[in-house]
Write a protein that holds these residues in place. Structure first.
Motif, PDB file in Angstrom:
ATOM      1  N   GLU A  93       0.826  -1.167  -0.009  1.00 20.91           N
ATOM      2  CA  GLU A  93       0.768   0.143  -0.168  1.00 20.91           C
ATOM      3  C   GLU A  93       0.573   1.385  -0.047  1.00 20.91           C
ATOM      4  OE1 GLU A  93      -3.258   0.276   0.176  1.00 20.91           O
ATOM      5  OE2 GLU A  93      -3.745  -1.284  -0.660  1.00 20.91           O
ATOM      6  N   HIS A  94       0.451   2.141  -0.424  1.00 20.01           N
ATOM      7  CA  HIS A  94       1.196   3.473  -0.799  1.00 20.01           C
ATOM      8  C   HIS A  94       1.266   4.062   1.176  1.00 20.01           C
ATOM      9  CE1 HIS A  94       1.711   6.724  -3.453  1.00 20.01           C
ATOM     10  NE2 HIS A  94       2.225   7.584  -2.483  1.00 20.01           N
ATOM     11  N   ALA A  95       2.345   4.399   0.853  1.00 24.36           N
ATOM     12  CA  ALA A  95       2.900   4.876   2.361  1.00 24.36           C
ATOM     13  C   ALA A  95       4.020   6.097   2.036  1.00 24.36           C
ATOM     14  CB  ALA A  95       4.306   3.945   3.381  1.00 24.36           C
ATOM     15  N   GLY A  96       2.912   7.205   1.009  1.00 30.90           N
ATOM     16  CA  GLY A  96       3.946   8.375   1.036  1.00 30.90           C
ATOM     17  C   GLY A  96       5.326   8.625   0.183  1.00 30.90           C
ATOM     18  N   ILE A 112       2.303   7.496   9.749  1.00 29.40           N
ATOM     19  CA  ILE A 112       1.494   8.029   8.622  1.00 29.40           C
ATOM     20  C   ILE A 112       0.805   8.692   8.331  1.00 29.40           C
ATOM     21  CG2 ILE A 112       2.621   7.717   6.232  1.00 29.40           C
ATOM     22  CD1 ILE A 112       4.931   5.901   7.050  1.00 29.40           C
ATOM     23  N   ASN A 113      -0.254   8.371   7.730  1.00 23.90           N
ATOM     24  CA  ASN A 113      -1.639   8.615   7.448  1.00 23.90           C
ATOM     25  C   ASN A 113      -2.713   9.084   8.376  1.00 23.90           C
ATOM     26  OD1 ASN A 113      -1.640   8.011   5.567  1.00 23.90           O
ATOM     27  ND2 ASN A 113      -2.048   5.595   5.151  1.00 23.90           N
ATOM     28  N   ASP A 165      -4.520  12.543   7.270  1.00 19.56           N
ATOM     29  CA  ASP A 165      -5.889  11.688   6.641  1.00 19.56           C
ATOM     30  C   ASP A 165      -6.615  10.796   7.144  1.00 19.56           C
ATOM     31  OD1 ASP A 165      -6.103  11.925   3.620  1.00 19.56           O
ATOM     32  OD2 ASP A 165      -6.018   9.457   3.441  1.00 19.56           O
ATOM     33  N   LEU A 192      -8.808  14.103   9.125  1.00 15.80           N
ATOM     34  CA  LEU A 192      -9.887  14.533   8.101  1.00 15.80           C
ATOM     35  C   LEU A 192     -10.915  13.622   8.068  1.00 15.80           C
ATOM     36  CD1 LEU A 192      -7.070  16.254   5.726  1.00 15.80           C
ATOM     37  CD2 LEU A 192      -8.753  17.712   6.953  1.00 15.80           C
ATOM     38  N   SER A 193     -10.363  12.344   7.932  1.00 18.50           N
ATOM     39  CA  SER A 193     -11.810  11.239   7.698  1.00 18.50           C
ATOM     40  C   SER A 193     -12.986  11.211   8.356  1.00 18.50           C
ATOM     41  CB  SER A 193     -11.423  10.214   7.105  1.00 18.50           C
ATOM     42  OG  SER A 193     -12.378   8.948   6.506  1.00 18.50           O
ATOM     43  N   ILE A 203     -14.062  15.284   9.214  1.00 18.79           N
ATOM     44  CA  ILE A 203     -15.402  15.736   8.178  1.00 18.79           C
ATOM     45  C   ILE A 203     -15.656  15.314   7.037  1.00 18.79           C
ATOM     46  CG2 ILE A 203     -14.310  18.524   6.362  1.00 18.79           C
ATOM     47  CD1 ILE A 203     -12.464  18.902   7.826  1.00 18.79           C
ATOM     48  N   VAL A 204     -14.605  14.139   6.742  1.00 19.66           N
ATOM     49  CA  VAL A 204     -15.505  13.591   5.500  1.00 19.66           C
ATOM     50  C   VAL A 204     -16.674  12.677   5.835  1.00 19.66           C
ATOM     51  CG1 VAL A 204     -14.680  11.884   3.436  1.00 19.66           C
ATOM     52  CG2 VAL A 204     -13.357  13.516   3.755  1.00 19.66           C
ATOM     53  N   ILE A 217     -20.240  13.702   5.983  1.00 18.55           N
ATOM     54  CA  ILE A 217     -20.902  14.712   4.117  1.00 18.55           C
ATOM     55  C   ILE A 217     -21.120  14.209   4.024  1.00 18.55           C
ATOM     56  CG2 ILE A 217     -19.911  16.275   1.919  1.00 18.55           C
ATOM     57  CD1 ILE A 217     -17.635  17.234   3.658  1.00 18.55           C
ATOM     58  N   PRO A 218     -22.656  14.124   3.313  1.00 12.90           N
ATOM     59  CA  PRO A 218     -23.015  13.237   2.485  1.00 12.90           C
ATOM     60  C   PRO A 218     -22.606  12.250   1.737  1.00 12.90           C
ATOM     61  CG  PRO A 218     -24.911  14.250   3.150  1.00 12.90           C
ATOM     62  CD  PRO A 218     -23.449  15.391   3.826  1.00 12.90           C
ATOM     63  N   GLY A 219     -22.075  11.431   1.296  1.00  9.28           N
ATOM     64  CA  GLY A 219     -21.673  10.288   0.379  1.00  9.28           C
ATOM     65  C   GLY A 219     -19.996  10.431   0.683  1.00  9.28           C
ATOM     66  N   GLY A 220     -20.071  10.690   1.580  1.00  9.63           N
ATOM     67  CA  GLY A 220     -18.436  10.800   2.449  1.00  9.63           C
ATOM     68  C   GLY A 220     -18.605   8.629   2.528  1.00  9.63           C
ATOM     69  N   TRP A 240     -17.841  14.135  -5.792  1.00 12.05           N
ATOM     70  CA  TRP A 240     -18.057  13.401  -4.622  1.00 12.05           C
ATOM     71  C   TRP A 240     -18.991  12.243  -4.812  1.00 12.05           C
ATOM     72  CZ3 TRP A 240     -15.238  15.566  -0.523  1.00 12.05           C
ATOM     73  CH2 TRP A 240     -15.802  14.525   0.992  1.00 12.05           C
ATOM     74  N   ARG A 241     -19.415  12.580  -5.701  1.00 13.79           N
ATOM     75  CA  ARG A 241     -20.258  10.462  -5.413  1.00 13.79           C
ATOM     76  C   ARG A 241     -19.634  10.365  -7.134  1.00 13.79           C
ATOM     77  NH1 ARG A 241     -24.848  10.011  -1.965  1.00 13.79           N
ATOM     78  NH2 ARG A 241     -25.361  11.521  -1.596  1.00 13.79           N
ATOM     79  N   GLY A 253       3.075  13.014  -2.004  1.00 14.13           N
ATOM     80  CA  GLY A 253       2.728  10.801  -1.550  1.00 14.13           C
ATOM     81  C   GLY A 253       1.524  10.961  -1.047  1.00 14.13           C
ATOM     82  N   PRO A 258     -14.748   8.739  -0.778  1.00 20.57           N
ATOM     83  CA  PRO A 258     -13.823  10.034  -0.160  1.00 20.57           C
ATOM     84  C   PRO A 258     -12.982   9.782   1.122  1.00 20.57           C
ATOM     85  CG  PRO A 258     -15.696  10.736  -1.528  1.00 20.57           C
ATOM     86  CD  PRO A 258     -15.085   9.339  -1.383  1.00 20.57           C
ATOM     87  N   ALA A 311      -8.973  10.876   2.151  1.00 22.16           N
ATOM     88  CA  ALA A 311      -9.519  12.578   2.891  1.00 22.16           C
ATOM     89  C   ALA A 311      -8.968  13.435   2.180  1.00 22.16           C
ATOM     90  CB  ALA A 311      -9.344  12.295   4.320  1.00 22.16           C
ATOM     91  N   ARG A 312      -7.781  13.517   1.893  1.00 24.61           N
ATOM     92  CA  ARG A 312      -6.410  14.776   1.489  1.00 24.61           C
ATOM     93  C   ARG A 312      -7.124  15.077   0.448  1.00 24.61           C
ATOM     94  NH1 ARG A 312      -0.977  13.051   4.146  1.00 24.61           N
ATOM     95  NH2 ARG A 312      -1.781  10.798   3.554  1.00 24.61           N
TER      96      ARG A 312
END
Lengths: 118, 405
Positions: free
Chosen positions: A18-21, A100-101, A104, A107-108, A111-112, A115-118, B131-132, B302, B311, B315-316
């Motif tokens: 997986e992506h780690a930056g 690291i994440n 992310d 924020l998830s 915030i995310v 939000i509907p659909g997030g 978003w969708r 990255g 999403p 998130a970022r």
């Protein structure tokens, strides 16, 4: 291997692929009478910002520390735990076990997901 | 094989549908209105350059498995990447605002409420689709709708242009009047054709679609035919401007003038065809530019990225495109004329071309990324010369145009 050309700014993957930056910094260990050697790689916005401005990095680090354990200082990966697979660097650590994440995830969570659909 | 044939057809159709946007429609109409067929060469050069760049960006992603921003940071370092990012971000944000203003202008023409009133509904529509929606939905759905822009080609053919004069216009020539304005329009046309966001988006799309080296021939066809036909549509708009506006000495200074391009040919349906073309083409470009910017930021730093991911799993990335849409909305809300934004955006795009294009050419000649598929001398020369020409013309003509009002 050339540290600047082949390591710095390269993409990092974790033990699951997986992506780690990206590698934002390299920490060298200075040894008296012997050549320096690579001790750690750093993956952190603090390290990246410090490449532009130390003041900016210090300012950001204060907020970064609020993201949880292991944040507020650059995350370091021992060089011995990193191998090169073609053009990509791989660490034998699961990225989920690292901070690291953390941004992310924060924020998830805050915030995310609200939000509907997030 | 069958899958590749379907992807080839779809790729060409979406390239055609996605080629025209506010910049290419208005600058081609202005070129035709101001100088007849004389500026057709600028569309030809711009199309040639973007076809090469799109082909290169697809080949780069297919051969290396990396996108352009990935490689830019790896090869040139964080400092250089940051400089190119700031320039790309600044210029593309103006272009994004122009595209959103274009959707608002289309709605203004259709319904009648002022452009700033449409700023928030347009932003909400674009953001909701991002978003969708999935990458395939954005890439194919909106671009397929963009095929309505073929109406410009039908309209141009119906007016029986002078093909002899048009062919003569394909060769660069010196202006007989308003020299600084002539070069400024030429620069705007070049900037509208050679948009970096288009090939950045294409390169990230190739990664999203999981291309590998077997896609190199497919990619070549998509770039050549898709961009070529897109350029043909731009020439059609120029022809319409040359026949409808040029003889009457009418300059294109407002969006509301654009429906006249097709009004005389299709009657009232012409009005709706232009409104639909403008609205859909600008919506497609809004989504592409927003994603191209978000991809570039995420890849350079990255972060995890992907339009096909939920999403909350990146998130970022998803909050970055949310902020970009919000930032561009401010320009539309402030009531800045979308046509002015378009002209500024296109000219600045042309002026900044070498900053992104030249390092990209270095990457395209690096066997570490491309193996045996590195650039040939012809592609290098064409892209380098046209980008340099566009930048020099922009640097000279923008101040002249400002001084001349």
């Amino acid at each position: 291997m050339h540290l600047i050309a082949d390591v710095l700014d390269e993409e990092l993957r974790d033990s699951r692929g997986e992506h780690a930056g990206r590698i934002d910094g390299i920490v060298l260990e200075l040894r008296p009478g012997r050549p320096p050697r690579v001790a750690y790689l750093e993956v952190s916005p603090i390290t990246l910002l410090a490449r532009f401005s130390h003041r900016l990095a210090a300012w950001y680090a204060r907020y970064d520390a609020k993201l949880g354990a292991g944040r507020g200082v650059p995350f370091r990966i021992p060089w011995s735990r990193v191998t090169r697979q073609g053009p990509i660097l791989e660490m034998d650590i699961d990225v989920r076990a690292t901070p690291i994440n953390a941004l992310d995830d924060w924020l998830s969570r805050t915030i995310v997901r609200r939000i509907p659909g997030g | 094989m069958k899958n590749k044939a379907i992807e080839l057809s779809l790729g060409i159709v979406t390239s055609v549908g996605g080629f025209l946007e506010i910049g290419s429609i208005t600058t081609a109409a202005q070129a035709g209105a101001g100088y007849g067929y004389q500026l057709a060469w600028s569309i030809v050069l711009g199309t040639l350059c973007i076809a090469f760049l799109v082909e290169m960006s697809g080949r780069f992603a297919a051969c290396s498995g990396e996108t352009i921003p990935d490689a830019m940071r790896e090869r040139f370092g964080a400092n250089f990447f940051a400089i190119t990012l700031v320039i790309f971000l600044g210029v593309s944000l103006i272009v994004l605002a122009a595209e959103m203003g274009g959707i608002a202008a289309a709605l203004n023409m259709a319904v009648g409420l002022p452009i700033p009133v449409w700023a928030l509904p347009v932003a909400l529509l674009a953001w909701s689709l991002l978003w969708r929606g999935t990458f395939g939905f954005i890439e194919n759905g909106v671009s397929l709708l963009g095929l309505v822009t073929i109406a410009f080609a039908v309209g141009a053919a119906k007016l029986h242009p002078s093909y002899h004069e048009l062919m003569a216009g394909m060769l660069p020539s010196l202006p007989s009047h308003e020299r600084s304005h002539y070069w400024f329009v030429a620069v705007s046309v070049l900037g509208a054709s050679i948009t970096p966001s288009l090939y950045y988006f294409y390169s990230s799309g190739a990664i999203e679609d999981k291309w590998d080296v077997s896609y190199v021939p497919v990619n070549r066809f998509i770039a050549a035919i898709g961009m070529g036909f897109g350029g043909f549509l731009s020439v059609a708009v120029l022809v319409l401007g040359a026949i409808v506006f040029y003889p009457r000495h009418i300059d294109v200074q407002r969006y509301q003038q654009l429906p006249e391009l097709l009004n005389g040919i299709f009657g009232h349906a012409g009005f709706w065809l232009v409104v639909a073309s403008l609205g859909i083409a600008c919506l497609g470009a809004t989504l592409e530019i927003t994603l191209a910017l978000a991809y570039t930021i995420a890849q350079g730093f990255g972060w995890t990225w992907g339009e096909d991911r939920e999403p909350r799993t990146n998130a970022r990335f998803s909050l970055t495109y949310t902020l970009l849409v919000a930032a561009a909305t401010i320009f539309v809300l402030a009531g800045i004329d979308p046509l002015q934004l378009t002209q500024i955006g296109m000219a600045l795009t042309a002026a900044s071309l070498p900053v992104g294009v030249f390092p990209f050419l270095i990457l395209m000649n690096d066997p570490e990324y491309l193996g045996e598929h590195t650039n040939g001398p012809f592609g290098n020369t064409v892209v380098m010369l046209i980008s340099a020409l566009a930048a020099v013309l922009a640097i000279v003509s923008i101040p002249l145009q400002i001084i001349g009002g």
